[in-house]
Design a protein around this motif. Structure first.
Motif, PDB file in Angstrom:
ATOM      1  N   PHE A 103       0.849  -1.186   0.000  1.00 48.13           N
ATOM      2  CA  PHE A 103       0.000   0.000   0.000  1.00 48.13           C
ATOM      3  C   PHE A 103       0.883   1.234   0.000  1.00 48.13           C
ATOM      4  O   PHE A 103       1.859   1.313   0.748  1.00 48.13           O
ATOM      5  CB  PHE A 103      -0.890  -0.012   1.248  1.00 48.13           C
ATOM      6  CG  PHE A 103      -1.600   1.287   1.494  1.00 48.13           C
ATOM      7  CD1 PHE A 103      -2.499   1.786   0.572  1.00 48.13           C
ATOM      8  CD2 PHE A 103      -1.364   2.020   2.650  1.00 48.13           C
ATOM      9  CE1 PHE A 103      -3.149   2.993   0.792  1.00 48.13           C
ATOM     10  CE2 PHE A 103      -2.014   3.222   2.884  1.00 48.13           C
ATOM     11  CZ  PHE A 103      -2.911   3.724   1.952  1.00 48.13           C
ATOM     12  N   THR A 104       0.570   2.197  -0.870  1.00 46.31           N
ATOM     13  CA  THR A 104       1.240   3.505  -0.827  1.00 46.31           C
ATOM     14  C   THR A 104       0.162   4.580  -0.935  1.00 46.31           C
ATOM     15  O   THR A 104      -1.022   4.267  -1.115  1.00 46.31           O
ATOM     16  CB  THR A 104       2.269   3.693  -1.970  1.00 46.31           C
ATOM     17  OG1 THR A 104       1.581   4.065  -3.168  1.00 46.31           O
ATOM     18  CG2 THR A 104       3.101   2.437  -2.203  1.00 46.31           C
ATOM     19  N   GLU A 124      16.483  -4.220   5.309  1.00 46.03           N
ATOM     20  CA  GLU A 124      15.189  -4.591   5.894  1.00 46.03           C
ATOM     21  C   GLU A 124      14.336  -3.377   6.249  1.00 46.03           C
ATOM     22  O   GLU A 124      13.802  -3.295   7.352  1.00 46.03           O
ATOM     23  CB  GLU A 124      15.391  -5.493   7.124  1.00 46.03           C
ATOM     24  CG  GLU A 124      16.090  -6.806   6.767  1.00 46.03           C
ATOM     25  CD  GLU A 124      16.106  -7.815   7.906  1.00 46.03           C
ATOM     26  OE1 GLU A 124      15.045  -8.398   8.182  1.00 46.03           O
ATOM     27  OE2 GLU A 124      17.170  -8.030   8.516  1.00 46.03           O
ATOM     28  N   LYS A 125      14.235  -2.453   5.326  1.00 46.98           N
ATOM     29  CA  LYS A 125      13.365  -1.291   5.566  1.00 46.98           C
ATOM     30  C   LYS A 125      13.041  -0.607   4.248  1.00 46.98           C
ATOM     31  O   LYS A 125      13.753  -0.785   3.250  1.00 46.98           O
ATOM     32  CB  LYS A 125      14.027  -0.307   6.520  1.00 46.98           C
ATOM     33  CG  LYS A 125      15.371   0.249   6.032  1.00 46.98           C
ATOM     34  CD  LYS A 125      15.947   1.263   7.001  1.00 46.98           C
ATOM     35  CE  LYS A 125      16.350   0.679   8.323  1.00 46.98           C
ATOM     36  NZ  LYS A 125      17.520  -0.240   8.260  1.00 46.98           N
ATOM     37  N   GLY A 126      11.954   0.159   4.275  1.00 39.92           N
ATOM     38  CA  GLY A 126      11.626   0.973   3.108  1.00 39.92           C
ATOM     39  C   GLY A 126      11.175   0.142   1.923  1.00 39.92           C
ATOM     40  O   GLY A 126      10.651  -0.966   2.064  1.00 39.92           O
ATOM     41  N   VAL A 127      11.397   0.697   0.735  1.00 44.21           N
ATOM     42  CA  VAL A 127      10.855   0.159  -0.510  1.00 44.21           C
ATOM     43  C   VAL A 127      11.176  -1.326  -0.695  1.00 44.21           C
ATOM     44  O   VAL A 127      10.286  -2.131  -1.002  1.00 44.21           O
ATOM     45  CB  VAL A 127      11.389   0.985  -1.706  1.00 44.21           C
ATOM     46  CG1 VAL A 127      11.110   0.282  -3.023  1.00 44.21           C
ATOM     47  CG2 VAL A 127      10.765   2.381  -1.699  1.00 44.21           C
ATOM     48  N   ILE A 128      12.433  -1.715  -0.519  1.00 38.40           N
ATOM     49  CA  ILE A 128      12.805  -3.099  -0.840  1.00 38.40           C
ATOM     50  C   ILE A 128      12.165  -4.076   0.144  1.00 38.40           C
ATOM     51  O   ILE A 128      11.795  -5.205  -0.222  1.00 38.40           O
ATOM     52  CB  ILE A 128      14.355  -3.261  -0.896  1.00 38.40           C
ATOM     53  CG1 ILE A 128      14.734  -4.593  -1.533  1.00 38.40           C
ATOM     54  CG2 ILE A 128      14.993  -3.120   0.481  1.00 38.40           C
ATOM     55  CD1 ILE A 128      14.381  -4.718  -2.981  1.00 38.40           C
ATOM     56  N   MET A 178       9.243  -3.516   1.836  1.00 36.66           N
ATOM     57  CA  MET A 178       7.812  -3.560   1.514  1.00 36.66           C
ATOM     58  C   MET A 178       7.568  -4.492   0.332  1.00 36.66           C
ATOM     59  O   MET A 178       6.591  -5.252   0.304  1.00 36.66           O
ATOM     60  CB  MET A 178       7.304  -2.148   1.181  1.00 36.66           C
ATOM     61  CG  MET A 178       7.313  -1.190   2.368  1.00 36.66           C
ATOM     62  SD  MET A 178       7.168   0.565   1.850  1.00 36.66           S
ATOM     63  CE  MET A 178       5.427   0.648   1.414  1.00 36.66           C
ATOM     64  N   GLU A 210       2.418   1.505  12.457  1.00 36.16           N
ATOM     65  CA  GLU A 210       2.116   1.372  11.027  1.00 36.16           C
ATOM     66  C   GLU A 210       3.305   1.755  10.148  1.00 36.16           C
ATOM     67  O   GLU A 210       3.405   1.286   9.014  1.00 36.16           O
ATOM     68  CB  GLU A 210       0.884   2.201  10.649  1.00 36.16           C
ATOM     69  CG  GLU A 210       1.126   3.686  10.617  1.00 36.16           C
ATOM     70  CD  GLU A 210      -0.113   4.481  10.211  1.00 36.16           C
ATOM     71  OE1 GLU A 210      -0.916   4.775  11.109  1.00 36.16           O
ATOM     72  OE2 GLU A 210      -0.274   4.802   9.027  1.00 36.16           O
ATOM     73  N   HIS A 211       4.196   2.619  10.653  1.00 35.77           N
ATOM     74  CA  HIS A 211       5.394   2.985   9.890  1.00 35.77           C
ATOM     75  C   HIS A 211       6.664   2.413  10.497  1.00 35.77           C
ATOM     76  O   HIS A 211       7.765   2.833  10.115  1.00 35.77           O
ATOM     77  CB  HIS A 211       5.527   4.506   9.808  1.00 35.77           C
ATOM     78  CG  HIS A 211       4.762   5.123   8.692  1.00 35.77           C
ATOM     79  ND1 HIS A 211       3.460   5.534   8.815  1.00 35.77           N
ATOM     80  CD2 HIS A 211       5.105   5.379   7.398  1.00 35.77           C
ATOM     81  CE1 HIS A 211       3.044   6.035   7.661  1.00 35.77           C
ATOM     82  NE2 HIS A 211       4.024   5.957   6.791  1.00 35.77           N
ATOM     83  N   ALA A 250       9.648   0.093  10.734  1.00 36.66           N
ATOM     84  CA  ALA A 250      10.239  -0.518   9.540  1.00 36.66           C
ATOM     85  C   ALA A 250      10.376  -2.022   9.610  1.00 36.66           C
ATOM     86  O   ALA A 250      10.292  -2.700   8.591  1.00 36.66           O
ATOM     87  CB  ALA A 250      11.608   0.103   9.266  1.00 36.66           C
ATOM     88  N   ASN A 251      10.606  -2.566  10.797  1.00 35.47           N
ATOM     89  CA  ASN A 251      10.890  -4.004  10.865  1.00 35.47           C
ATOM     90  C   ASN A 251      10.843  -4.512  12.301  1.00 35.47           C
ATOM     91  O   ASN A 251      10.632  -3.738  13.244  1.00 35.47           O
ATOM     92  CB  ASN A 251      12.269  -4.300  10.232  1.00 35.47           C
ATOM     93  CG  ASN A 251      13.376  -3.502  10.896  1.00 35.47           C
ATOM     94  OD1 ASN A 251      13.423  -3.382  12.116  1.00 35.47           O
ATOM     95  ND2 ASN A 251      14.273  -2.949  10.093  1.00 35.47           N
ATOM     96  N   ARG A 298       3.829  -3.491   5.423  1.00 32.26           N
ATOM     97  CA  ARG A 298       5.054  -2.674   5.466  1.00 32.26           C
ATOM     98  C   ARG A 298       6.273  -3.528   5.780  1.00 32.26           C
ATOM     99  O   ARG A 298       7.329  -3.350   5.193  1.00 32.26           O
ATOM    100  CB  ARG A 298       4.935  -1.523   6.480  1.00 32.26           C
ATOM    101  CG  ARG A 298       6.171  -0.618   6.489  1.00 32.26           C
ATOM    102  CD  ARG A 298       5.975   0.672   7.255  1.00 32.26           C
ATOM    103  NE  ARG A 298       5.067   1.588   6.598  1.00 32.26           N
ATOM    104  CZ  ARG A 298       5.414   2.460   5.631  1.00 32.26           C
ATOM    105  NH1 ARG A 298       6.674   2.538   5.225  1.00 32.26           N
ATOM    106  NH2 ARG A 298       4.519   3.257   5.092  1.00 32.26           N
ATOM    107  N   HIS A 357      -3.042  -1.692  12.526  1.00 36.45           N
ATOM    108  CA  HIS A 357      -3.351  -0.596  11.613  1.00 36.45           C
ATOM    109  C   HIS A 357      -4.046  -1.168  10.380  1.00 36.45           C
ATOM    110  O   HIS A 357      -3.668  -2.228   9.887  1.00 36.45           O
ATOM    111  CB  HIS A 357      -2.051   0.086  11.182  1.00 36.45           C
ATOM    112  CG  HIS A 357      -2.218   1.041  10.035  1.00 36.45           C
ATOM    113  ND1 HIS A 357      -1.738   0.792   8.765  1.00 36.45           N
ATOM    114  CD2 HIS A 357      -2.823   2.236   9.973  1.00 36.45           C
ATOM    115  CE1 HIS A 357      -2.039   1.810   7.971  1.00 36.45           C
ATOM    116  NE2 HIS A 357      -2.692   2.697   8.674  1.00 36.45           N
TER     117      HIS A 357
END
Lengths: 439, 439
Positions: free
Chosen positions: A53-54, A104-108, A110, A299-300, A302-303, A325, A349
């Motif tokens: 989801f973005t 292990e965070k962000g775009v890759i 997700m 919800e935000h 990262a891991n 996420r 969330h």
């Protein structure tokens, strides 16, 4: 002979939600709810769906990241059980070169989550069970085999995780029956978006209570006087016994969060969600210690390593997992186990596109086989975009009805996929919307 | 009339370094050093270059993320000073929709860093100064205007940052002269890659000492007996007075890090770098408290909020900034100011593609105008791929010579860009290398 995954189809799907200010809050004034969406197919026609989801711009970047994971999936035998699902999760999160983009965070990360969740959808569907029951039918040994304990063992070892799961084994059948009978408690954020006027807030708050919800949530953080007025209006609308949580969406620094929530505390908010940066374990702990309202976040986050610290530092009263996420079901099992060990309730969330559909399975699995409790626990519910899903969530009397269809409830209708895919090329669409944002 | 940025050219550049095991360590066995590379041009032909460093697969994802930022740059007046560079950094990191992909971490944040750094290269070049002198010529007020203090104020306010900078104002001219005369202290990692045999390690360690380096670094973490043997070989090669740091590249959990470093401590390593997850503030603090070797970390730390906590928790003895992971020069100024306030020395991470070239400017700026000291400070140096840059770093007697050419030293030679760009489409190249990795 086992089937193989032969197709890996990525879609950049966008909904123009900013036109109605649905989903507007202090940090996200005009989201366009979007999904970087993956369909897996086997050579015998079985499917598995998953997505990130973005909120609009950048959805194409996540789609590109999912695309980069294709070689780990295509040609692989279709996953059927814990061993396959553990191996896939491991391969996707341990690629030494791709790991550099996180780690292990962000775009890759997700993107890895979208692929992992698609594999769970495929495996549960082939097993003929909804994901929550598919998970709850696994042994404690199978469940811990799904978890990557790297960086967790100072807080949770494999043996401690096994002990948590074994302690919850006796009541599994009773809790499964209870879920099917009563559903899982929910709360609704629909009344509280910051872009809604007072009249709409009051109307939707009353509708929430009439619908059976025991909790609503309001967005806060732009203007304290507005927030106080909205709290008073909402309290008058829902009466004294319905809980009102508030959500600042990372708007504040630590001192400001303490000041603001000290001022809102007399209106008895049930929790303050995301008072500051989701990376700020020490900051969240300081906010929790500095004012009387309970703290929720996740919800935000990262891991699992950051969730671990939130629990170690006693920084949160509620752990808010998100289904899309972190790296999918596997990493969320780790987070559920951590929360259970620390005795902190998980209140997922949801909202966005399909997040309610996904995360209900994780909360129900937690109830049946991990924490064994639904006390102090509620799944977020937002009444947006469910019409695009083949097996949408069903809310009855302010509770999520337990899904009975096989899979992860995550399949978007073919017509919706076709109608909302970017047809003019993702980069062009991004450019267009950023230019609008700047003008 | 001011010039505008009219061209925004993104390249996916890869070097097949895995063939020589250059850069191999316990977590990254076979990196292919790569850069997602950006060239900005104005309508009068001025250029600005910036990039993200990756280790191969996924470089195309970062390139796509840089591409998504194009609308924030093209058509904008060419940046000249602090006000322009503050505004650009703010716009790139505060896009409410793109922020969802982090927030402020991973692919989207690295991409913002590449664009910010390209703008600094352009502005400093137009001013006719190397970036370190361009920065060191700014007033304390201009420098704090470049920093986003959101989420920092519980550790560092604007006023405290101003006080740090004002305290360092008196000696700026003397330190600038000293830098130009003596250069900045360096250490070298070239001997220590895990894929190198003992003979190569010893030869390169001796060469490092002969070259004037006062510190070398070895990769550790795969096998304790090997690490002890390599420490003994290196110590015999360099003698008693040269420091030997070790680097585990996130290989361990907390208890394992404590055990391993307790065993290595008799060999007197100068620091242990990345003993565990870069996200694990509490874990790093526990490692630091649990064994006698000093702790260094930072090359994978996602943003200023995590650096803030590493300092608040007293989790590190050395802050290892990276020029190309956080959001460029602006966020690194925030990190330098945090480190100065907490009195922790900054020893930048470098190597890869062009990281030495970039980060020397930040360390020299720190010496002249922030911490005012080079005691206990060294910049990493690795002798890889410098031949591809127009203004490569110059090492004299184990020290970085102060760059004198205008700009950020970050411009790759046109021939190198052309020769190493992916010509067969990035996704195809990624697929190819993942298939090799799986076989």
């Amino acid at each position: 002979m086992s089937q193989s995954v032969t197709e890996f189809e990525v879609h950049d799907i966008r909904f123009p939600t900013s036109q109605q200010l649905d989903g507007s809050d202090a940090m996200n004034p005009d989201p366009d709810y979007s999904a970087a969406y993956l369909v897996l197919r086997t050579d015998d026609g079985a499917e598995g769906h998953g997505f990130c989801f973005t909120i609009g711009r950048g959805n194409d970047i996540v789609a590109a990241a999912i695309e980069a994971l294709r070689p780990y999936v295509v040609g692989r035998p279709a996953p059927t059980g814990a061993a396959d699902l553990a191996a896939l999760h491991h391969d996707l999160t341990h690629d030494s070169q791709l790991r550099w983009l996180g780690p292990e965070k962000g775009v890759i990360h997700m993107a890895a989550g979208a692929v992992v969740n698609a594999a769970w959808d495929m495996a549960a569907t082939r097993a003929g069970r909804p994901v929550w029951e598919f998970l709850a039918s696994m042994t404690p040994e199978e469940l811990v085999s799904l978890v990557d304990f790297r960086y967790l063992t100072d807080a949770l070892t494999r043996e401690e995780a096994l002990a948590v799961l074994r302690a919850a084994e006796p009541g599994r059948a009773e809790r499964t029956a209870l879920l099917k009978e009563q559903g899982y408690p929910a709360y609704t954020t629909s009344p509280g978006w910051l872009g809604y006027g007072d009249e709409k807030l009051v109307r939707l708050a009353k509708e929430a209570v009439a619908g059976g919800f025991g909790q609503i949530k309001l967005k806060v953080g732009l203007d304290l006087e507005d927030d106080i007025r909205r709290m008073e209006l909402a309290r008058a609308a829902v009466g004294p016994s319905v809980r009102i949580a508030v959500d600042a969406n990372q708007r504040w620094d630590v001192a400001e969060a303490v000041r603001w929530m000290t001022a809102l505390a007399p209106y008895e908010p049930h929790w303050i969600e995301e008072p500051t940066s989701p990376d700020d374990v020490l900051g969240l702990a300081a906010v929790r210690a500095g004012q009387p309202v309970k703290v929720a976040t996740g919800e935000h986050v990262a891991n699992r390593v950051v969730f671990k610290q939130l629990l170690q530092a006693r920084a949160v009263d509620f752990v808010q997992i998100d289904a899309a996420r972190v790296a999918g079901v596997n990493e969320n099992i780790a987070i559920l186990l951590l929360a259970a060990k620390y005795g902190v309730p998980v209140c997922p969330h949801a909202g966005g596109v399909g997040l309610c559909e996904l995360v209900q399975h994780l909360a129900m699995f937690d109830f049946v086989a991990v924490s064994g409790s639904w006390d102090d626990r509620v799944i977020e519910y937002v009444d947006h975009l469910h019409e695009h899903f083949a097996d949408p969530v069903v809310i009855v009397g302010g509770r999520y009805a337990a899904p009975s269809a096989p899979g992860f409830s995550a399949r978007m209708l073919p017509g919706s996929i076709a109608a909302h895919s970017c047809t003019d090329g993702p980069v062009r669409q991004v450019r267009h919307t950023v230019e609008e944002a700047r003008s």
